[in-house]
Design an enzyme around this catalytic site. Sequence first.
Site, PDB file in Angstrom:
ATOM      1  CG  HIS A 103      46.541  38.237  86.384  1.00 46.17           C
ATOM      2  ND1 HIS A 103      47.589  38.777  87.080  1.00 46.17           N
ATOM      3  CD2 HIS A 103      45.515  39.112  86.516  1.00 46.17           C
ATOM      4  CE1 HIS A 103      47.225  39.938  87.597  1.00 46.17           C
ATOM      5  NE2 HIS A 103      45.968  40.159  87.279  1.00 46.17           N
ATOM      6  CD  GLU A 136      52.870  39.939  89.478  1.00 43.76           C
ATOM      7  OE1 GLU A 136      53.706  40.686  90.022  1.00 43.76           O
ATOM      8  OE2 GLU A 136      51.650  40.191  89.431  1.00 43.76           O
ATOM      9  NE  ARG A 159      51.704  41.993  86.108  1.00 41.88           N
ATOM     10  CZ  ARG A 159      51.482  42.809  87.135  1.00 41.88           C
ATOM     11  NH1 ARG A 159      50.296  42.840  87.704  1.00 41.88           N
ATOM     12  NH2 ARG A 159      52.457  43.577  87.595  1.00 41.88           N
ATOM     13  CB  CYS A 204      52.776  48.820  91.557  1.00 43.53           C
ATOM     14  SG  CYS A 204      51.726  49.554  90.290  1.00 43.53           S
ATOM     15  CG  ASP A 250      50.675  45.660  94.268  1.00 45.66           C
ATOM     16  OD1 ASP A 250      50.639  44.506  94.735  1.00 45.66           O
ATOM     17  OD2 ASP A 250      50.618  45.912  93.041  1.00 45.66           O
ATOM     18  CG  ASP A 288      46.965  40.647  90.862  1.00 42.40           C
ATOM     19  OD1 ASP A 288      47.781  39.723  90.721  1.00 42.40           O
ATOM     20  OD2 ASP A 288      47.292  41.843  90.991  1.00 42.40           O
ATOM     21  CG  ASP A 339      50.296  39.511  94.078  1.00 40.98           C
ATOM     22  OD1 ASP A 339      49.775  40.309  93.267  1.00 40.98           O
ATOM     23  OD2 ASP A 339      50.338  39.746  95.297  1.00 40.98           O
ATOM     24  CG  ASN A 378      46.392  47.392  84.118  1.00 42.62           C
ATOM     25  OD1 ASN A 378      45.366  47.967  84.474  1.00 42.62           O
ATOM     26  ND2 ASN A 378      47.438  47.244  84.918  1.00 42.62           N
ATOM     27  CD  GLU A 405      50.835  45.918  84.338  1.00 42.06           C
ATOM     28  OE1 GLU A 405      50.171  46.419  83.400  1.00 42.06           O
ATOM     29  OE2 GLU A 405      50.414  45.802  85.494  1.00 42.06           O
ATOM     30  CE1 TYR A 418      42.681  41.553  87.315  1.00 46.43           C
ATOM     31  CE2 TYR A 418      42.805  43.763  88.242  1.00 46.43           C
ATOM     32  CZ  TYR A 418      43.417  42.574  87.887  1.00 46.43           C
ATOM     33  OH  TYR A 418      44.757  42.391  88.124  1.00 46.43           O
TER      34      TYR A 418
END
Length: 314
Positions: free
Chosen positions: A116, A118, A161, A126, A62, A89, A91, A213, A191, A48
């Site tokens: 992924h 989101e 996500r 975050c 983040d 990731d 975002d 996660n 998440e 990952y």
Amino acid sequence: MLYSTKTPASKREDLRALLRPGAAQPFPGAFTPLSVRMIQEQGFPGVYISGAVLANELGLPDIGLTTLTEVAARGAQIARTTDLPCLIDADTGFGEPMNVARTIQELEDAGLAGCHIEDQVNPKRCGHLDGKATVDTATAVQRIRAAVDARRDPDFLVMARTDLRAGAGLDAAIERMRALVDAGADAIFPEAMADLSEFEAVCRAIDVPVLANMTEFGKSPLFTREQLAQAGVALVIYPVTLLRTAMGAIERVLQSIRVEGSQASHVDEMLTRARLYDLVDYEAYSSFDAGIFDFEVPGANDSDVNDDDHRSES
């Protein structure tokens, strides 16, 4: 040596084969190309690449400050050094639907196995902090449709996500997940689940593989792989574990140098020179160089004679 022995296409096939409900496949988070070598050596099935870690490595929080170019470049550096499939990731997709489409193709070109995207408002934060804001369902669905439509390799995994659980509750989050699956998402990343029963509820409600996660200091307790497998989870990520471990060790050694005047008290904890050379496959590079350059140039030993001949001719 220089690159993975597997093609990106074969690694994407591997990722899809791994994602079985209840498998709880462990994907540690790699933060450097060197760290991914250790992940592969230890026999893990995949890797990952966390957006938070990529930001933190740059000294940034983040909160959506990294760019597609930075993420794709670092992802490519990590992916090229391992035979394992790498999930990255992405975002919020780095912009509007057209930007999301470009993101997918850039990540394909970088050799990643999947990503992924989101449903947070951009700039994001975050997933385990309070005060997150999410987009409406139509916008979230539009992002996933753009991602699915843009990919050229049908095996490139598009995972959706959702961060809706924190603000709207589990039921609303599950409805969002169903809409994202209908839009074409190959897998779901719920998440900040509060407990194991929430993972179980998601796995029952969703027909695609589900990710858990297991980040430290977050909203979700640190469940074991066995617990998550029993809940029906397909994939477990440990996104920041290696970075936190490494930075903790760095801080302790720096304190010793400052206070004790030497790093000697930590040498036994360090990777040895031999082990580091082993990780970077130093011997193979040396053998490769020798195989190419270890030869004699024909006539090289006759240079003095040839020079004399040339001088006499002139």
